[in-house]
Design a protein around this motif. Structure first.
Motif, mmCIF file in Angstrom:
data_model
loop_
_atom_site.group_PDB
_atom_site.id
_atom_site.type_symbol
_atom_site.label_atom_id
_atom_site.label_comp_id
_atom_site.label_asym_id
_atom_site.label_seq_id
_atom_site.Cartn_x
_atom_site.Cartn_y
_atom_site.Cartn_z
ATOM 1 N N MET A 65 -3.380 -7.616 -11.560
ATOM 2 C CA MET A 65 -1.971 -7.248 -11.134
ATOM 3 C C MET A 65 -2.168 -6.086 -9.750
ATOM 4 N N THR A 66 -1.586 -6.510 -8.581
ATOM 5 C CA THR A 66 -1.815 -5.206 -7.610
ATOM 6 C C THR A 66 -0.485 -4.443 -7.498
ATOM 7 N N PHE A 67 -0.437 -3.475 -7.204
ATOM 8 C CA PHE A 67 0.652 -2.679 -6.664
ATOM 9 C C PHE A 67 0.502 -2.027 -5.368
ATOM 10 N N GLN A 68 1.791 -2.295 -4.432
ATOM 11 C CA GLN A 68 1.463 -1.546 -3.193
ATOM 12 C C GLN A 68 2.513 -0.268 -3.326
ATOM 13 N N ALA A 69 1.790 0.829 -2.682
ATOM 14 C CA ALA A 69 2.267 2.143 -2.671
ATOM 15 C C ALA A 69 3.645 1.927 -1.866
ATOM 16 N N GLN A 70 4.636 2.856 -1.973
ATOM 17 C CA GLN A 70 5.709 3.176 -1.129
ATOM 18 C C GLN A 70 5.675 4.441 -0.557
ATOM 19 N N TYR A 71 6.360 4.523 0.378
ATOM 20 C CA TYR A 71 6.572 5.703 1.156
ATOM 21 C C TYR A 71 7.333 6.777 0.299
ATOM 22 N N MET A 90 3.284 5.417 -6.054
ATOM 23 C CA MET A 90 2.942 4.098 -6.800
ATOM 24 C C MET A 90 3.542 4.068 -8.180
ATOM 25 N N PRO A 91 4.119 2.867 -8.597
ATOM 26 C CA PRO A 91 4.789 2.766 -10.017
ATOM 27 C C PRO A 91 3.586 3.394 -10.974
ATOM 28 N N GLY A 92 4.658 4.211 -11.812
ATOM 29 C CA GLY A 92 3.486 4.896 -12.684
ATOM 30 C C GLY A 92 2.687 6.051 -12.625
ATOM 31 N N ALA A 93 2.690 6.244 -11.082
ATOM 32 C CA ALA A 93 1.743 7.475 -10.741
ATOM 33 C C ALA A 93 2.609 8.691 -10.155
ATOM 34 N N GLU A 94 1.927 9.895 -10.112
ATOM 35 C CA GLU A 94 2.418 10.859 -9.326
ATOM 36 C C GLU A 94 2.341 10.410 -7.971
ATOM 37 N N PRO A 95 3.384 11.116 -7.098
ATOM 38 C CA PRO A 95 3.220 10.840 -5.782
ATOM 39 C C PRO A 95 2.133 11.550 -5.199
ATOM 40 N N HIS A 106 -1.777 10.309 1.535
ATOM 41 C CA HIS A 106 -2.883 9.503 1.848
ATOM 42 C C HIS A 106 -3.203 9.553 3.298
ATOM 43 N N ASP A 107 -4.485 9.489 3.398
ATOM 44 C CA ASP A 107 -5.180 9.682 4.841
ATOM 45 C C ASP A 107 -6.586 9.108 4.933
ATOM 46 N N ARG A 108 -7.136 9.134 5.950
ATOM 47 C CA ARG A 108 -8.397 8.493 6.304
ATOM 48 C C ARG A 108 -9.114 9.986 6.455
ATOM 49 N N ASP A 109 -10.506 9.780 5.997
ATOM 50 C CA ASP A 109 -11.328 10.745 6.270
ATOM 51 C C ASP A 109 -12.351 10.124 7.177
ATOM 52 N N ASN A 110 -12.215 10.706 8.513
ATOM 53 C CA ASN A 110 -13.248 9.894 9.374
ATOM 54 C C ASN A 110 -14.565 10.291 9.117
ATOM 55 N N ALA A 111 -15.023 11.454 8.586
ATOM 56 C CA ALA A 111 -16.267 11.808 8.469
ATOM 57 C C ALA A 111 -16.909 10.855 7.120
ATOM 58 N N LEU A 112 -16.218 10.571 6.360
ATOM 59 C CA LEU A 112 -16.367 9.537 5.158
ATOM 60 C C LEU A 112 -16.148 8.111 5.589
ATOM 61 N N LYS A 113 -15.518 7.878 6.606
ATOM 62 C CA LYS A 113 -15.019 6.542 7.023
ATOM 63 C C LYS A 113 -14.359 5.729 5.550
ATOM 64 N N ALA A 114 -13.473 6.561 4.889
ATOM 65 C CA ALA A 114 -13.115 6.000 3.693
ATOM 66 C C ALA A 114 -11.385 6.595 3.882
ATOM 67 N N HIS A 115 -10.719 5.883 2.982
ATOM 68 C CA HIS A 115 -9.378 6.200 2.912
ATOM 69 C C HIS A 115 -9.362 7.123 1.385
ATOM 70 N N VAL A 116 -8.480 8.460 1.541
ATOM 71 C CA VAL A 116 -8.657 9.378 0.715
ATOM 72 C C VAL A 116 -7.139 9.882 0.261
ATOM 73 N N ASN A 117 -7.080 10.160 -1.076
ATOM 74 C CA ASN A 117 -5.851 10.804 -1.701
ATOM 75 C C ASN A 117 -5.891 12.000 -1.940
ATOM 76 N N PHE A 118 -4.617 12.917 -1.612
ATOM 77 C CA PHE A 118 -4.546 14.232 -2.015
ATOM 78 C C PHE A 118 -3.387 14.700 -2.835
ATOM 79 N N GLN A 119 -3.403 15.572 -3.561
ATOM 80 C CA GLN A 119 -2.327 15.880 -4.499
ATOM 81 C C GLN A 119 -1.284 16.616 -3.265
ATOM 82 N N LEU A 120 -0.182 16.398 -3.751
ATOM 83 C CA LEU A 120 1.193 16.882 -2.772
ATOM 84 C C LEU A 120 1.015 18.368 -2.998
ATOM 85 N N PRO A 121 1.325 19.037 -1.703
ATOM 86 C CA PRO A 121 1.483 20.319 -1.981
ATOM 87 C C PRO A 121 2.741 20.885 -2.407
#
Length: 157
Positions: free
Chosen positions: A1-7, A107-112, A115-130
């Motif tokens: 089952m897939t979950f879509q993240a929400q703003y 995302m449901p059941g997860a901490e906010p 989300h951003d792109r890392d151009n050096a890694l050419k990958a999507h990455v997630n960071f903890q909220l400040p």
């Protein structure tokens, strides 16, 4: 089952600190332009001012570093202070960019998260909220950077 993240919309305290951070970072650009102007010995009315102070924060920091190496070649203390404050400005800019240019997601059941792109890694990455405290700390660092840039380069007026 897939979950879509929400703003995700941060709370008012976080939004207030993000706004403060943005204003102070814009002022950092101006403080860097003034420091460059002073190191060059020109006026804001000088025809070369706009060409010499063009660019965003990273380009302004690079220009300032070159001028520091020239202008303070015989003054290791000022050279070290200014380069240290530019290092701190680089770190503050990185945190500011992450907080303001990433997408705030949930995302449901997860901490906010951010989300951003890392151009050096050419990958999507997630960071903890400040946290509000972290954002306030970056704002205080920016205020200190402004004061140091102003006080150390003011003697060139």
């Amino acid at each position: 089952m897939t979950f879509q993240a929400q703003y995700f919309m941060p709370d008012d305290g976080t939004l207030r600190e993000l706004g403060r951070l943005q204003v102070l970072h814009s002022q950092l650009d101006h403080a860097l332009r003034l420091a460059i102007k002073r190191m060059l010995g020109i006026s804001v009315d000088d025809s070369g001012y706009w060409n010499e102070t063009r660019g965003m924060t990273a380009a302004l920091r690079d220009k300032a570093r070159k001028l520091i190496a020239e202008r303070y070649a015989n003054d290791d203390d000022k050279d070290a202070i200014l380069n240290k404050v530019l290092d701190d400005a680089e770190g503050a800019t990185e945190l500011r960019n992450r907080a303001l240019h990433s997408v705030w997601m949930n995302m449901p059941g997860a901490e906010p998260f951010l989300h951003d792109r890392d151009n050096a890694l050419k990958a999507h990455v997630n960071f903890q909220l400040p946290s509000v405290a972290t954002l306030a700390d970056v704002s205080q660092r920016l205020q200190r950077i402004h004061r140091v840039l102003d006080s150390v380069t003011r003697d060139l007026l």
